[in-house]
Enzyme design. Structure first.
Site, PDB file in Angstrom:
ATOM      1  N   HIS A  84      -1.060 -12.554   8.106  1.00 35.28           N
ATOM      2  CA  HIS A  84      -1.083 -13.725   6.887  1.00 35.28           C
ATOM      3  C   HIS A  84       0.232 -13.955   5.888  1.00 35.28           C
ATOM      4  O   HIS A  84       0.611 -15.043   5.403  1.00 35.28           O
ATOM      5  CB  HIS A  84      -2.244 -13.707   5.970  1.00 35.28           C
ATOM      6  N   ASP A 220      -4.590  -7.548  10.670  1.00 36.97           N
ATOM      7  CA  ASP A 220      -3.744  -8.350  10.038  1.00 36.97           C
ATOM      8  C   ASP A 220      -2.053  -7.894   9.921  1.00 36.97           C
ATOM      9  O   ASP A 220      -1.605  -7.448   9.163  1.00 36.97           O
ATOM     10  CB  ASP A 220      -4.165  -8.383   8.640  1.00 36.97           C
ATOM     11  N   SER A 652       0.483  -7.144   0.034  1.00 38.66           N
ATOM     12  CA  SER A 652       0.411  -7.358   1.371  1.00 38.66           C
ATOM     13  C   SER A 652       1.602  -7.104   2.390  1.00 38.66           C
ATOM     14  O   SER A 652       2.662  -7.691   1.856  1.00 38.66           O
ATOM     15  CB  SER A 652      -0.076  -8.985   1.680  1.00 38.66           C
TER      16      SER A 652
HETATM   17  N1  ARG Z   1      -7.004 -11.293   0.478  1.00 37.27           N
HETATM   18  C1  ARG Z   1      -5.899 -11.190   1.102  1.00 37.27           C
HETATM   19  C2  ARG Z   1      -4.810 -11.453   0.358  1.00 37.27           C
HETATM   20  O1  ARG Z   1      -4.693 -11.675  -0.844  1.00 37.27           O
HETATM   21  C3  ARG Z   1      -5.688 -11.627   2.429  1.00 37.27           C
HETATM   22  C4  ARG Z   1      -5.266 -12.876   2.464  1.00 37.27           C
HETATM   23  C5  ARG Z   1      -5.351 -13.518   3.622  1.00 37.27           C
HETATM   24  N2  ARG Z   1      -6.561 -14.155   4.440  1.00 37.27           N
HETATM   25  C6  ARG Z   1      -7.151 -15.302   4.352  1.00 37.27           C
HETATM   26  N3  ARG Z   1      -8.246 -15.393   4.751  1.00 37.27           N
HETATM   27  N4  ARG Z   1      -6.415 -16.276   3.701  1.00 37.27           N
HETATM   28  O2  ARG Z   1      -3.687 -11.848   0.585  1.00 37.27           O
HETATM   29  N1  ASP Z   2      -4.032  -9.942   0.139  1.00 38.93           N
HETATM   30  C1  ASP Z   2      -3.031  -9.453  -0.924  1.00 38.93           C
HETATM   31  C2  ASP Z   2      -1.417 -10.130  -0.578  1.00 38.93           C
HETATM   32  O1  ASP Z   2      -1.487 -10.818   0.128  1.00 38.93           O
HETATM   33  C3  ASP Z   2      -3.309  -8.270  -1.438  1.00 38.93           C
HETATM   34  C4  ASP Z   2      -4.017  -7.854  -2.623  1.00 38.93           C
HETATM   35  O2  ASP Z   2      -4.267  -8.839  -3.275  1.00 38.93           O
HETATM   36  O3  ASP Z   2      -4.765  -7.023  -2.541  1.00 38.93           O
HETATM   37  O4  ASP Z   2      -0.652  -9.673  -1.257  1.00 38.93           O
END
Ligand code: ARG
Ligand code: ASP
Length: 722
Positions: A84, A220, A652
């Site tokens: 991502h 990921d 991330s």
């Molecule tokens: N929740 C994670 C973060 O905050 C992964 C985000 C990427 N995945 C998604 N389905 N948008 O970045």
């Molecule tokens: N998924 C998040 C990021 O992209 C990481 C988190 O918020 O825990 O940085």
């Protein structure tokens, strides 16, 4: 007696000695944590993690692009980050014919690696405490503005006088709400090429349904390579550049993890607000989050439906949708989490204890006695502006693309008006790129529906005093009907259509500026934002300035009054270390989550043809034949694991590192119950989610057949001695 005990208990939970897991520590101050880290199993010293005298772990960590982290995993410049995090680049190189988002991408040779204009990775060369220099010359009773001006001058001097190489940069950042300042010498490499990415069905497996949730089965990850000039220094993209040779890169452990194993996550956490008073936490979780959630409920419903109905839209809106949905879901989790752990009550108990101690000491009472009541009053005062601000930024600057884009063009109008045609012509290429990039992924018919769905919120939820007169007039003209207003807007605005904007810019940029200024969408958004500037943003900022001052004093007071606690600064996109261990958690009564998932779980979730839970044929075959090579464990293939590391957005792509300094995983998310860790960390339920590095290697090697990449890496067996 019981009450006091209760308070002490809560106190211990929130502000007492930091429990394993909580904290985002500055790498140059790790001496204070070293003993605890070693007690938790770490075999390294603080100097192994951050050193200015020798290569150390920090030399393998980069800030990746705008808001992620990456780590160096070979002597030949390979960088590992999340799928991502590389998503924008993978999408940029994708088309319906070569759909790397769907199919994945693997460069077989260096020459097949794909350059990414605009992408950079930044290394931290060294960090210095410059608090005394940054705060020099501040006199008692200086107003906030003059105080900041003096600090800015001090920083300017630091920028000029800090020794550095010609290709390095210096920046100075505030910590502890401005009670401390640190200086960073950095190196940014701008030739960073895409090397590999798994298919979306692996890199984004589970998509929005699984996002922010455990149990998780997402691979990921994506792989890039940093290129340097022949002297191993940063250079703009050139075919003549060569793979960068890092001062340090992470060996990769094939031995896996077991519960209780020490884990260290090293990266660039973006923003946390751990030292807010209860009143502010309540405002965020009960008033502001619901506003933003409600707006995105509407826009996401429209975008999701459009993506499902048209494969072209699915590519065009993939990245935009992911960003909107990600924060939307996080806010929901955050508000829920604060409720579950009684966050407001926890904060209040701490404040009560703080006040008890302050009131017992006359000099503290004078200096700090009014801080909390004053803060609370200011948060009340800011609320109406904060609400309008959220509506306006969500609608005009985020969700409605036409308005957002029209407003970004304003910078070119300003350049032309302030500096004339020549200045504009110098930026012709930028202007042209702005058009090309925007229209490449723009579908006005989708955007029009978003505007129709959000438009009425602007008019019904904002107090009349905050509304743009022009927008109100136009809404009235449309019979106070948002659908009708949307129809007129998208019919009348030339900017809603790609037409020949790029060609026109090439031919006559001044003419283009004229057309922009005449444009209906441009005029609309400018009036909305100009009105907001005066009626909303300015008063908001004035109150926020006062809040910042008090938060600074409150931070200082907390550190002085609660002496027994070890404080860590809020995240601010600077390099931090967090450490914890591999552990599961109990999300609710009677339920315990084990901290590991396996490929078997991917197959349990498999829904043929589903856009979130499909599994590529080849992966199903490898699963059926249990062909996991050296990456399996007792006949199973590990996929993800959990740890109690305190992470946030920006972490991330951060490497998860074992007790010896080897790579064991790749951080990419947190668990649903613990997403409130940005405002209140709860050791019992805050967990970060990592991809097991063996799943990454399995995908590269067994799935993609890119074993040449694995050969570049250094694989180790720290647990199997000899
Ligand atoms: N929740 C994670 C973060 O905050 C992964 C985000 C990427 N995945 C998604 N389905 N948008 O970045
Ligand atoms: N998924 C998040 C990021 O992209 C990481 C988190 O918020 O825990 O940085």
């Amino acid at each position: 007696m019981k009450r006091i005990f209760g308070i002490l208990l809560l106190f211990g939970l929130v502000f007492g000695s930091v429990r394993a897991g909580e904290g985002m520590w500055l790498p140059l101050l790790l001496q204070q944590n070293e003993a605890e880290m070693q007690r938790m199993g770490m075999k390294m010293t603080a100097e192994d993690i951050y050193s200015i005298n020798k290569g150390s772990l920090k030399d393998a960590i980069v800030r990746f692009g705008g808001g992620c982290t990456g780590s160096l995993i070979s002597s030949t410049g390979l960088v590992l980050t999340n799928h991502h995090c590389g998503f924008g680049q993978i999408q940029y190189h994708s088309s319906l014919e070569n759909n790397y988002l769907d199919q994945g991408f693997w460069a077989k040779t260096l020459s097949e690696e794909l350059p990414n204009p605009g992408l950079g990775v930044t290394f931290i060369v060294r960090i210095e405490d410059v608090t005394a220099k940054a705060l020099a010359g501040l006199t008692e009773g200086l107003g906030e503005r003059d105080r900041q001006a003096q600090i800015d001058r001090n920083i300017q001097v630091l920028n000029e006088q800090t020794p550095r190489e010609t290709w390095q940069e210096v920046s100075v950042r505030p910590f502890f709400q401005g009670n401390a300042y640190y200086l960073f010498v950095t190196e940014t490499f701008r030739d960073v090429r895409l090397v590999g990415a798994p298919p979306g069905a692996v890199g984004k497996f589970g998509a929005d349904t699984d996002n922010w949730v455990w149990p998780r089965h997402t691979g990921d990850f994506s792989i890039f390579r940093v290129y340097a000039d022949k002297n191993n220094r940063p250079a703009a993209y050139s075919p003549a550049n060569v793979p960068y040779k890092p001062k340090h890169y992470l060996p990769i452990s094939l031995d896996g993890v077991t519960p209780g194993d020490f884990t260290l996550v090293f990266g660039f956490p973006g923003t946390t607000r751990e030292y807010l008073p209860a009143s502010a936490v309540q405002q965020i979780t009960e008033t502001l989050n619901p506003i933003r959630i409600g707006i995105r409920d509407r826009s996401l419903a429209i975008i999701d439906e459009a993506m499902r109905s048209d494969p072209q839209i699915r590519i065009q809106y993939a990245s935009k949708q992911a960003n909107l949905a990600n924060s939307w879901k996080k806010w929901i989790g955050e508000s829920l989490g604060i409720k579950t752990v009684n966050g407001i009550e926890q904060k209040k108990s701490v404040e009560a204890e703080f006040m008890r101690r302050v009131n017992a000491q006359p000099q503290w009472k004078t200096a700090y006695g009014a801080l909390l009541p004053d803060l609370e009053a200011l948060y009340k005062e800011i609320e109406p502006y904060a609400k309008s601000r959220d509506y306006i930024t969500e609608i005009a600057s985020t969700n409605v693309e036409l308005l957002r884009f029209a407003n970004t063009l304003h910078q070119f109008v300003v350049i032309y008006e302030n500096n004339g045609a020549d200045a504009l012509k110098q930026r012709k290429e930028q202007l042209r790129n702005a058009f090309t990039n925007f229209y490449k992924d723009y579908r006005p018919e989708v955007d029009q529906r978003v505007f129709a769905a959000l438009g009425d919120l602007y008019f019904t939820k904002l107090p009349a005093a905050h509304l743009s007169p022009y927008a109100t007039e136009q809404m009235n003209f449309a019979g106070k009907n948002a659908d009708e207003f949307a129809r007129i807007l998208f019919y009348k605005s030339r900017l809603a259509q790609a037409a020949d904007w790029a060609e026109k810019t090439e031919a006559d940029p001044v003419q283009v500026i004229r057309l922009i200024k005449e444009d209906y969408a441009y005029q609309l958004v400018r009036n909305i934002l100009e009105t907001a500037e005066v009626k909303v943003f300015r008063p908001y900022n004035e109150i926020q300035d006062k809040i910042n001052l008090l938060q600074r004093s409150y931070m200082k007071a907390l550190m002085e009054v609660l002496k027994e606690k070890r404080f860590y600064p809020d995240a601010n996109s600077t390099l931090r270390v967090t450490y914890g261990k591999v552990e599961g958690y109990q999300p609710k009564d009677g339920v315990f989550y084990v901290p590991f998932t396996y490929l078997d779980g991917v197959m349990e979730k498999f829904k043929p043809g589903d856009y979130e839970f499909d599994v590529p044929e080849k992966l199903r075959q490898l699963h059926a034949s249990k062909d996991y090579g050296p990456y399996g464990e007792n006949g199973k293939l590990p996929v993800c694991f959990l740890g109690s590391n305190h992470t946030t957005g920006g972490n991330s792509g951060s490497p998860a590192i074992d007790a010896h300094g080897n790579l064991i995983g790749l951080n990419f998310d947190r668990v649903w119950e613990g997403t409130m860790s940005d405002i209140l960390y709860s050791p019992a339920i805050c967990r970060n989610i990592m991809v097991d590095i063996r799943y990454v290697l399995f995908m590269v090697d067994k799935y993609a057949g890119a074993s040449h990449l694995v050969k570049e890496m250094k694989l180790v067996h720290p647990k199997k001695k000899g």
